[in-house]
Motif scaffolding. Structure first.
Motif, PDB file in Angstrom:
ATOM      1  N   VAL A  49       0.871  -1.180   0.000  1.00 36.30           N
ATOM      2  CA  VAL A  49       0.000   0.000   0.000  1.00 36.30           C
ATOM      3  C   VAL A  49       0.907   1.229   0.000  1.00 36.30           C
ATOM      4  O   VAL A  49       1.503   1.575   1.025  1.00 36.30           O
ATOM      5  CB  VAL A  49      -0.940   0.012   1.221  1.00 36.30           C
ATOM      6  CG1 VAL A  49      -1.781   1.286   1.238  1.00 36.30           C
ATOM      7  CG2 VAL A  49      -1.847  -1.216   1.200  1.00 36.30           C
ATOM      8  N   VAL A  50       1.031   1.861  -1.151  1.00 38.01           N
ATOM      9  CA  VAL A  50       1.923   3.013  -1.278  1.00 38.01           C
ATOM     10  C   VAL A  50       1.197   4.280  -0.843  1.00 38.01           C
ATOM     11  O   VAL A  50      -0.025   4.306  -0.705  1.00 38.01           O
ATOM     12  CB  VAL A  50       2.465   3.152  -2.717  1.00 38.01           C
ATOM     13  CG1 VAL A  50       3.301   1.934  -3.085  1.00 38.01           C
ATOM     14  CG2 VAL A  50       1.344   3.345  -3.728  1.00 38.01           C
ATOM     15  N   TYR A  51       1.967   5.333  -0.652  1.00 34.87           N
ATOM     16  CA  TYR A  51       1.396   6.541  -0.037  1.00 34.87           C
ATOM     17  C   TYR A  51       0.256   7.144  -0.841  1.00 34.87           C
ATOM     18  O   TYR A  51      -0.675   7.715  -0.275  1.00 34.87           O
ATOM     19  CB  TYR A  51       2.488   7.572   0.267  1.00 34.87           C
ATOM     20  CG  TYR A  51       3.009   8.371  -0.893  1.00 34.87           C
ATOM     21  CD1 TYR A  51       2.331   9.493  -1.370  1.00 34.87           C
ATOM     22  CD2 TYR A  51       4.204   8.025  -1.519  1.00 34.87           C
ATOM     23  CE1 TYR A  51       2.817  10.239  -2.426  1.00 34.87           C
ATOM     24  CE2 TYR A  51       4.698   8.766  -2.579  1.00 34.87           C
ATOM     25  CZ  TYR A  51       4.004   9.867  -3.027  1.00 34.87           C
ATOM     26  OH  TYR A  51       4.485  10.607  -4.074  1.00 34.87           O
ATOM     27  N   SER A  52       0.291   7.026  -2.173  1.00 38.88           N
ATOM     28  CA  SER A  52      -0.799   7.588  -2.979  1.00 38.88           C
ATOM     29  C   SER A  52      -2.121   6.887  -2.675  1.00 38.88           C
ATOM     30  O   SER A  52      -3.191   7.515  -2.700  1.00 38.88           O
ATOM     31  CB  SER A  52      -0.477   7.474  -4.471  1.00 38.88           C
ATOM     32  OG  SER A  52      -0.336   6.126  -4.862  1.00 38.88           O
ATOM     33  N   MET A  53      -2.064   5.594  -2.381  1.00 28.61           N
ATOM     34  CA  MET A  53      -3.278   4.850  -2.011  1.00 28.61           C
ATOM     35  C   MET A  53      -3.823   5.329  -0.663  1.00 28.61           C
ATOM     36  O   MET A  53      -5.031   5.423  -0.469  1.00 28.61           O
ATOM     37  CB  MET A  53      -2.979   3.356  -1.947  1.00 28.61           C
ATOM     38  CG  MET A  53      -2.542   2.737  -3.252  1.00 28.61           C
ATOM     39  SD  MET A  53      -2.082   0.993  -3.006  1.00 28.61           S
ATOM     40  CE  MET A  53      -1.550   0.539  -4.656  1.00 28.61           C
TER      41      MET A  53
END
Length: 249
Positions: free
Chosen positions: A48-52
């Motif tokens: 889960v990357v920061y944009s998500m």
């Protein structure tokens, strides 16, 4: 009596204006945010990357957004310039988060013959960042600059990059050039009067606390893991809210 009445009316007007500004974010159409960067921004398997996190949590906090992840692994600011129109401007964003530097600063000592300079010189890196910001500001698109996260040696990276000018015996050795590129980002943020989220400093400050290290924030010495992505999002969310609120005034 007249003075008191005038004061009361002025106070009500100011409070009403403040109330409108606060509510305007949740009442507005979703703001389009583009996260523009390299592999530390790009999606990475199930991570889960920061944009998500931004896409999920900003609406929960009353800030409706559409988040477009425009991160591509291996990219430098030279690549960013080349794909800027297609991957950023064509999306008609309200806000762009820019984070490049790890690939720009890298000296590919693993090549035959070994590289002797960074992939993108610091001077050219600075010029590229200024160009991206100028194009956005000319279109009244908000910008947030982020420094890259700092790096740590792991065996695989040491095998590739553990040669001069890097010092594989120094825990900070892989940041030899990256730290200077991070400083360029700070200076450009001041020069262009755009908000800065200093991820490099945040990762280094994390390292100074007992019983924790920057390695705890990294998957592989380079890319933020779940905890690292969470830290990036936690630093970025307040700045996004502040930046979008300011644009509503």
């Amino acid at each position: 009596m007249i003075h008191r009445a005038a004061t009361f009316l002025l106070t009500c007007t100011l409070l009403t204006g403040m109330h409108f500004t606060t509510d305007s974010l949740s009442a507005a159409e979703p703001a389009t945010i583009v996260t523009f960067g390299d592999s530390t921004t790009a999606t990475r398997g199930p991570l889960v990357v920061y944009s998500m996190i931004l896409a999920k949590e900003l609406p929960q906090q009353g800030v409706p957004v559409k988040v477009i992840n425009a991160g591509i692994g291996g990219n430098t600011t030279q690549n960013a310039i080349a794909r800027f129109e297609k991957d950023v401007l064509a999306k008609q964003p309200d806000l762009v988060v820019i984070q490049f530097g790890i690939n720009d600063s890298a000296v590919d000592v693993w090549k035959d013959p070994p590289a002797k300079a960074s992939r993108v010189s610091q001077k050219q890196y600075e010029a590229n960042l200024r160009s991206l910001i100028d194009q956005l500001q000319q279109r009244d698109i908000k910008v947030i600059l982020m420094t890259s996260n700092s790096l740590r040696w792991i065996p695989r990276i040491k095998k590739l990059y553990g040669k001069p000018p890097y010092n594989s015996d120094d825990p900070q050795g892989f940041n030899l050039f990256l730290k200077d590129y991070a400083q360029s980002v700070r200076e450009i943020a001041r020069e262009k009067q755009v908000p800065l989220v200093d991820i490099y400093t945040a990762f280094e400050e994390f390292d100074k606390h007992p019983d924790q290290s920057t390695d705890d924030l990294l998957l592989d010495g380079m890319h933020p893991n779940t905890a690292g992505q969470r830290k990036v999002a936690d630093l970025l969310i307040p700045q996004i809210k502040k930046t979008l609120a300011a644009s509503q005034k």
